[in-house]
Design an enzyme around this catalytic site. Structure first.
Site, PDB file in Angstrom:
ATOM      1  N   HIS A  61       0.854  -1.197   0.000  1.00  0.00           N
ATOM      2  CA  HIS A  61       0.000   0.000   0.000  1.00  0.00           C
ATOM      3  C   HIS A  61       0.881   1.234   0.000  1.00  0.00           C
ATOM      4  O   HIS A  61       0.686   2.141  -0.794  1.00  0.00           O
ATOM      5  CB  HIS A  61      -0.938   0.009   1.208  1.00  0.00           C
ATOM      6  CG  HIS A  61      -1.898   1.166   1.195  1.00  0.00           C
ATOM      7  ND1 HIS A  61      -2.934   1.285   2.080  1.00  0.00           N
ATOM      8  CD2 HIS A  61      -1.970   2.275   0.404  1.00  0.00           C
ATOM      9  CE1 HIS A  61      -3.617   2.403   1.826  1.00  0.00           C
ATOM     10  NE2 HIS A  61      -3.032   3.024   0.822  1.00  0.00           N
ATOM     11  N   GLU A 115       0.856   7.939  -3.832  1.00  0.00           N
ATOM     12  CA  GLU A 115       1.761   7.518  -2.750  1.00  0.00           C
ATOM     13  C   GLU A 115       3.045   8.351  -2.744  1.00  0.00           C
ATOM     14  O   GLU A 115       3.540   8.731  -1.675  1.00  0.00           O
ATOM     15  CB  GLU A 115       2.087   6.027  -2.885  1.00  0.00           C
ATOM     16  CG  GLU A 115       0.914   5.112  -2.576  1.00  0.00           C
ATOM     17  CD  GLU A 115       0.377   5.319  -1.175  1.00  0.00           C
ATOM     18  OE1 GLU A 115       1.168   5.321  -0.216  1.00  0.00           O
ATOM     19  OE2 GLU A 115      -0.861   5.490  -1.035  1.00  0.00           O
ATOM     20  N   HIS A 119       3.259  10.899   0.354  1.00  0.00           N
ATOM     21  CA  HIS A 119       4.172  10.330   1.358  1.00  0.00           C
ATOM     22  C   HIS A 119       5.641  10.382   0.939  1.00  0.00           C
ATOM     23  O   HIS A 119       6.504  10.781   1.719  1.00  0.00           O
ATOM     24  CB  HIS A 119       3.778   8.880   1.649  1.00  0.00           C
ATOM     25  CG  HIS A 119       2.392   8.720   2.174  1.00  0.00           C
ATOM     26  ND1 HIS A 119       2.021   9.097   3.440  1.00  0.00           N
ATOM     27  CD2 HIS A 119       1.262   8.225   1.578  1.00  0.00           C
ATOM     28  CE1 HIS A 119       0.729   8.831   3.631  1.00  0.00           C
ATOM     29  NE2 HIS A 119       0.249   8.307   2.513  1.00  0.00           N
TER      30      HIS A 119
END
Length: 225
Positions: A61, A115, A119
């Site tokens: 993930h 992502e 992040h």
């Protein structure tokens, strides 16, 4: 003219320093893998990627910078968008190990872009874009979650105690995981995501300084995919 140039240079430098400070300010990573059967076995359901149904295995993930107080930085560098060309040599591995199950079906690039931009940009002090995705792929190989569970008799299609799942992962990884549950279409808790913690350099697994919050029952389902 010199005065205006000086101000402009200072503003650019301040912006660069702000981005750098944001990208350096984290204490550890959560490395998060999700079980596709649990992602799909919900009222929301799922869509397979355009490359086809993923393997019955945990998929990445994300790799998320975090603080020890439980909060986390995000979207640290708007000037560093996801670039497919930066990870072109990793694409096949990413499609296999980091598949998207969101609807509508896609090739994964929107997922990877999210992502990285939310992040990954917060770890730019230690990882460029290619290194970020390569590290996540390497971490998945470091601890084979499905093998760890099946070796302990925990196989898809059954129901197991939360403690037995944690113990199996701890034995394989050397560190205690965090287990995140979601609910299936009938409202039963099921194994959804497994969190392991990584030091801020990305070199080693570590004990998690803090766990996320969330609910699971003492017995949870591990659905087939």
């Amino acid at each position: 003219m010199k005065f205006k140039c000086s101000i402009l240079i200072r503003l650019v430098l301040l912006q660069c320093l702000a981005v750098l400070a944001a990208s350096q300010g984290f204490d550890f990573f959560y490395f998060v893998q999700q079980w596709p059967g649990s992602y799909c076995d919900t009222e929301q359901s799922c869509c397979y990627p355009t490359t086809g149904k993923p393997a019955e295995d945990f998929g990445i993930h994300g790799l998320w910078p975090n603080y020890k107080d439980g909060s986390y930085p995000s979207n640290c560098d708007p000037d560093s968008p996801f670039s497919p060309s930066e990870v072109s040599d990793l694409k096949i591995s990413m499609q296999r190990s980091w598949p998207t199950l969101a609807c509508p079906s896609s090739d994964g690039q929107l997922f990877w872009s999210h992502e990285w931009e939310k992040h990954g940009t917060c770890s730019e002090s230690v990882l460029d874009q290619h290194a970020y995705f390569k590290l996540a792929l390497g971490l998945k190989q470091k601890v084979n979650l499905l093998q760890a569970l099946t070796s302990s008799g925990i196989t898809p299609g059954g129901s197991y105690s939360l403690t037995s799942i944690k113990d199996a992962i701890t034995e394989a990884a050397g560190y205690a995981p965090w287990i995140e549950c979601n609910k299936d279409s009938s409202g039963n808790y099921q194994l959804y995501q497994i969190y392991l913690c990584v030091d801020p350099s990305g070199s080693d697994l570590i004990e998690c300084p803090v766990f996320p919050k969330g609910a699971c029952s003492s017995e949870i389902e591990f659905p087939s995919f």
